[in-house]
Design a protein around this motif. Structure first.
Motif, PDB file in Angstrom:
ATOM      1  N   GLU A   1      40.233  41.540  30.666  1.00 36.49           N
ATOM      2  CA  GLU A   1      39.487  41.586  32.100  1.00 36.49           C
ATOM      3  C   GLU A   1      38.088  41.753  32.055  1.00 36.49           C
ATOM      4  O   GLU A   1      37.424  41.167  32.684  1.00 36.49           O
TER       5      GLU A   1
ATOM      6  N   SER B   1      37.896  54.242  39.566  1.00 34.64           N
ATOM      7  CA  SER B   1      39.341  53.740  39.487  1.00 34.64           C
ATOM      8  C   SER B   1      39.579  54.151  38.009  1.00 34.64           C
ATOM      9  O   SER B   1      38.608  53.933  37.115  1.00 34.64           O
TER      10      SER B   1
ATOM     11  N   GLU C   1      41.236  52.068  36.323  1.00 35.84           N
ATOM     12  CA  GLU C   1      41.193  50.926  35.464  1.00 35.84           C
ATOM     13  C   GLU C   1      40.243  49.731  36.148  1.00 35.84           C
ATOM     14  O   GLU C   1      39.882  49.957  37.646  1.00 35.84           O
TER      15      GLU C   1
ATOM     16  N   THR D   1      38.862  46.776  37.950  1.00 36.53           N
ATOM     17  CA  THR D   1      39.000  45.597  38.712  1.00 36.53           C
ATOM     18  C   THR D   1      38.052  44.515  39.055  1.00 36.53           C
ATOM     19  O   THR D   1      36.820  44.839  39.374  1.00 36.53           O
ATOM     20  N   GLN D   2      38.386  43.360  38.230  1.00 39.26           N
ATOM     21  CA  GLN D   2      37.150  42.577  38.074  1.00 39.26           C
ATOM     22  C   GLN D   2      35.682  42.711  37.703  1.00 39.26           C
ATOM     23  O   GLN D   2      34.882  42.520  38.148  1.00 39.26           O
TER      24      GLN D   2
END
Length: 427
Positions: free
Chosen positions: A233, A271, A273, A275-276
């Motif tokens: 990602e 976060s 992880e 995200t974008q």
């Protein structure tokens, strides 16, 4: 395409992909250091500055998941090597009569169909009959998980060492190198034992849950798999990650001004992880500084929700807003562009393009002034800087990296720009 972990580049195209991947990992590492700095909210920028200064020394490599596992799992793997779990599995084989210990229904049926009046006659010239035997078998789920882990960890370790060639004498590098040798030996041994490779996802059995050694390897495997998914990602959203990196560089530059005092800081939400391509989110503005001697307020606006007409026209995701409370003139904004591309962006051309854009913006009427801009873009090698000033308009471009001398020179250029822009027109 993102290069495969542990795969050595074979041609110029693959080398280009690996260089790009290395730069991305360095940028991600600098941003992830914000997570540790947030443990002390009062000294976030002080702690982050210290971490970035350590990153300027390429002989002191960054902490990574594989470094952590090399330290924690070396004794675990050494213990598992001496007690690889095995099971006894039944199979039917032609066995000498004097060594037969067990027969099942299928073996009895086979024997009854052989010609002869008794067992020796039915055994024939070879004196063997079909019987049940038990053989050691190492191809269990837990061993397949360990095999999958050592293969993946071997690739990640080689990738990490390839990204830090100048750190070959550091303790971390030597630790990872020794760990990688052990992993390679285990891969070879598991192949010789006929152990397969587990494919995710895997539901844990009793051994993976109850045996401490196998459980720790299982958790480490899942951590590396999670890392691979996150990298996919991040590869697709590198531009977003670079923008956050540029914002942190600007805040650090402002925080280092002698008269600067941080008077407001928005809450930063981290976060687990990305995200974008984004690891953290914050309110607007990110930070507000008060210049005690100059008497100016400087706001760092990252992705503002209401950018205003000038910043919208400039198509910039980041800006500085400079206000002098003692004067009645309009606040001044500095547009900050953070262009990112796989190939190197020619900063001379970028400066000319943005300069032309600023010239067009001057025709718009607004309650703010936007006459200066800054371009922050990744460097493909050494840090570079270029500037263009004409008729009261100015655009500066800085190409820099996220580690080593390229980071040190780039941050110094950002500091120089901050000083020149903040004190512009000061009495």
């Amino acid at each position: 395409m993102r290069p495969k972990s542990g795969h050595d580049p074979q041609d110029q195209a693959e080398q280009f992909a690996h260089d790009t991947f290395k730069r991305m990992n360095e940028v991600v590492a600098r941003i992830q250091e914000l997570e540790e700095a947030l443990d002390d909210p009062e000294n976030v920028w002080i702690r982050l500055r210290e971490a970035w200064r350590r990153a300027e020394d390429e002989e002191d490599p960054r902490m990574a998941e594989i470094v952590k596992q090399a330290k924690e799992l070396t004794p675990v793997l050494k213990d598992l090597e001496g007690r690889i779990r095995r099971v006894l599995r039944r199979s039917r084989e032609l066995t000498p009569i004097d060594r037969v210990q067990e027969m099942d229904r299928a073996s009895m049926i086979w024997l009854s169909r052989q010609p002869g009046r008794n067992v020796p006659e039915r055994a024939g010239a070879s004196q063997r009959i079909l019987a049940t035997v038990r053989r050691e078998n190492f191809d269990t789920l837990e061993n397949r998980v360990v095999h999958a882990y050592v293969k993946l960890a071997d690739s990640v370790a080689r990738e990490w060492m390839r990204e830090h060639p100048k750190a070959s004498e550091s303790p971390r590098y030597k630790q990872v190198k020794d760990f990688q040798k052990r992993l390679r030996n285990m891969v070879r041994a598991f192949r010789e034992l006929g152990i397969g490779v587990a494919m995710p996802p895997v539901s844990a059995n009793y051994v993976l849950m109850d045996d401490r050694g196998y459980r720790r390897v299982f958790d480490a495997w899942k951590a590396l798999l999670k890392r691979e998914k996150a990298l996919d990602e991040l590869w697709a959203w590198q531009a977003q990650t670079w923008t956050d990196f540029a914002v942190l560089a600007i805040v650090l530059a402002l925080d280092e001004l002698n008269e600067s005092e941080l008077i407001a800081q928005s809450p930063v939400t981290w976060s687990d992880e990305a995200t974008q391509g984004r690891w953290f989110d914050q309110d607007r503005p990110l930070a507000v500084f008060w210049l005690k001697e100059t008497g100016r307020i400087v706001e760092v606006q990252a992705r503002p929700e209401t950018p205003g007409s000038l910043l919208t026209a400039a198509r910039a995701h980041v800006a500085l807003r400079i206000t002098d409370p003692k004067r009645e003139d309009f606040p001044r904004r500095v547009a900050v562009w953070t262009p990112h591309a796989m190939e190197e962006i020619p900063i001379e051309t970028a400066v000319e393009d943005c300069f032309g854009l600023l010239r067009q913006i001057q025709q718009l009427s607004a309650h703010e002034v936007l006459r200066h801009g800054l371009i922050l873009t990744p460097a493909h090698g050494a840090a570079r800087r270029h500037s263009l000033r004409e008729n009261g308009l100015q655009v500066d471009a800085i190409a820099f990296g996220a580690s080593g001398e390229c980071l040190a020179q780039g941050l110094e250029a950002v500091r120089d720009f901050a000083r020149s822009e903040i004190y512009r027109g000061a009495q």
